[in-house]
Design an enzyme around this catalytic site. Structure first.
Site, mmCIF file in Angstrom:
data_model
loop_
_atom_site.group_PDB
_atom_site.id
_atom_site.type_symbol
_atom_site.label_atom_id
_atom_site.label_comp_id
_atom_site.label_asym_id
_atom_site.label_seq_id
_atom_site.Cartn_x
_atom_site.Cartn_y
_atom_site.Cartn_z
ATOM 1 N N ASP A 34 -6.289 -7.065 3.885
ATOM 2 C CA ASP A 34 -7.442 -6.415 3.247
ATOM 3 C C ASP A 34 -8.350 -7.478 2.632
ATOM 4 O OD1 ASP A 34 -9.017 -4.289 2.122
ATOM 5 O OD2 ASP A 34 -8.072 -4.729 0.196
ATOM 6 N N ASP A 83 -12.201 -9.180 4.278
ATOM 7 C CA ASP A 83 -13.498 -9.182 3.587
ATOM 8 C C ASP A 83 -14.047 -10.608 3.506
ATOM 9 O OD1 ASP A 83 -13.395 -6.425 3.070
ATOM 10 O OD2 ASP A 83 -14.185 -6.674 1.040
ATOM 11 N N TYR A 110 0.823 -1.211 0.000
ATOM 12 C CA TYR A 110 0.000 0.000 0.000
ATOM 13 C C TYR A 110 0.860 1.265 0.000
ATOM 14 C CZ TYR A 110 -4.717 -1.917 0.802
ATOM 15 O OH TYR A 110 -5.925 -2.543 0.682
ATOM 16 N N ASP A 119 -2.831 -18.165 -0.141
ATOM 17 C CA ASP A 119 -3.843 -18.876 -0.943
ATOM 18 C C ASP A 119 -4.497 -19.971 -0.109
ATOM 19 O OD1 ASP A 119 -1.347 -20.140 -0.945
ATOM 20 O OD2 ASP A 119 -1.470 -20.820 -3.029
ATOM 21 N N LYS A 150 3.306 -15.211 1.811
ATOM 22 C CA LYS A 150 3.501 -15.908 0.535
ATOM 23 C C LYS A 150 4.997 -16.190 0.407
ATOM 24 C CE LYS A 150 1.983 -17.595 -3.380
ATOM 25 N NZ LYS A 150 1.171 -18.838 -3.434
#
Ligand code: IPM
Ligand code: MG
Length: 359
Positions: free
Chosen positions: A248, A252, A142, A224, A192
């Site tokens: 983020d 959700d 970000y 993942d 990751k």
């Protein structure tokens, strides 16, 4: 009488409607629990852009710096998507997080029994879920430099940089370890590391901290796999620690376990200064101004503000209990509507919450 200064940032879309509900309830619980809140409403997001040309005007940031806590509703609208990035509503929110040094974002996901049929997942899968996403909020891709768009060899190219320093990882990991100790003692760090160097550093630092915290059981998942595990067996999670972008996305996804993103509050904290409390959901421009919004995530964010930011535990309990009671009594906004329930608009939901706040 105890006095608290709270900056309210209604922002865009449904923001003003849910802010009005939260303010009304905060005034009521403050009066009942023997303290006073002095509210200061400030501009942010598209509303701020329209009024001043900037998505986070200097007076808004200054007011936030001087407050005991900040309660933000939501920012953003497709209306502003064509603006240069630094003028977009999202840039105002990022500047606020960064300007207040709010590196730790806490997003608790707890299934309300009355809503166990509202999720798109089976009841058996989500029952008993009680997890906390700890998302790093002021670093990662970000904010990483360099970034931008360039034209080279006759073609345009866009790029961002995912970067974390060891100290940035350590300070967010420390928060997650402390919270895990207060909870069930399980910490799952998401990265990751099979592909990204920045993630390998992340994993190495979390591993090093794990050695110093034998009371916390630490595991690691690739992002993942974490996304898959969240819908396969979400009960396995207690604290999920992750970086800005992965957090983020996963928050959700985790929100939908509860049936609606309209239920999820969050707290963003720094090492000192006021915290920022905001619902995880966005500004829902499609239903803005129609009195259809679910104000519960905002009310639960106000409760987190009372508990963490203002240390008003009893008032926080009162708001959280009101949400449980109103749901148990069968009142629902459109996002959660089910057969046999009573459908309410945003304002009427606020009134029911008020009626269920006491005793
Ligand atoms: C969130 C939002 C923000 C983010 C946007 C509005 C900038 O999606 O708080 O999760 O990406 O952090
Ligand atoms: Mg998000």
């Amino acid at each position: 009488m105890r006095q608290h200064r709270v900056v309210l940032l209604p922002g865009d879309g449904i923001g003003p409607e849910i802010t009005a509900v939260a303010r009304m309830l905060l005034e009521a619980v403050a009066a009942r629990h023997g303290f006073a809140i002095q509210f200061d409403e400030q501009l942010i997001g598209g509303a701020a852009h329209v009024a001043t040309g900037a998505p986070l005007p200097e007076p808004s940031l200054e007011a936030c710096r001087g407050a005991d806590a900040v309660l933000l509703a939501a920012i953003g609208s497709p209306r502003f998507d064509a603006l240069p990035r630094e003028q977009r509503p999202e840039s105002g929110l990022l500047a606020l997080r960064s300007g207040l040094g709010l590196f730790a974002n806490l997003r608790p996901v707890k299934i309300v029994p009355a809503l166990s049929d509202a999720s798109s997942l089976k009841k058996e899968v989500i029952e008993g879920v009680d997890l906390l996403v700890v998302r790093e909020l002021t670093g990662g891709i970000y904010f990483g430099q360099p970034k931008g768009r360039v034209t080279a060899d006759g073609e345009e190219r866009g790029f961002n940089t995912m970067t974390y320093s060891a100290s940035e990882v350590d300070r967010i990991a420390r928060v997650a370890f402390e919270l895990a100790k207060e909870r069930r003692g399980q910490l799952c760090s998401v990265d990751k590391a099979n592909v990204l160097d920045v993630s390998q550093l992340w994993r190495d630092r979390v591993e090093a901290m794990a050695a110093a915290h034998p009371e916390v059981s630490v595991s690691h998942l690739y992002v993942d796999n974490a996304a898959m595990q969240l819908v396969r067996n979400p009960r396995q999670f207690d604290v999920l620690l992750t970086g800005n972008l992965f957090g983020d996305i996963l928050s959700d996804e985790a929100a939908m376990l509860t049936g609606s993103i309209g239920m999820l509050p969050s707290a963003s904290l720094g090492s000192d200064g006021p915290g920022l409390f905001e619902p995880v959901h966005g500004s829902a421009p499609d239903i803005a101004g129609q009195d259809k919004a679910n104000p519960m995530a905002m009310v639960l964010s106000a409760a987190m503000m009372l508990r963490i930011g203002l240390k008003e535990t009893e008032a926080a309990d009162a708001l959280e209990t009101a949400v449980d009671r109103v749901l148990a009594a069968g009142y629902r906004t459109g996002d959660l509507m089910a057969e046999g329930c009573t459908s309410l608009g945003c304002r009427a939901m606020g009134e029911q919450l008020l009626a269920h706040c006491n005793g």
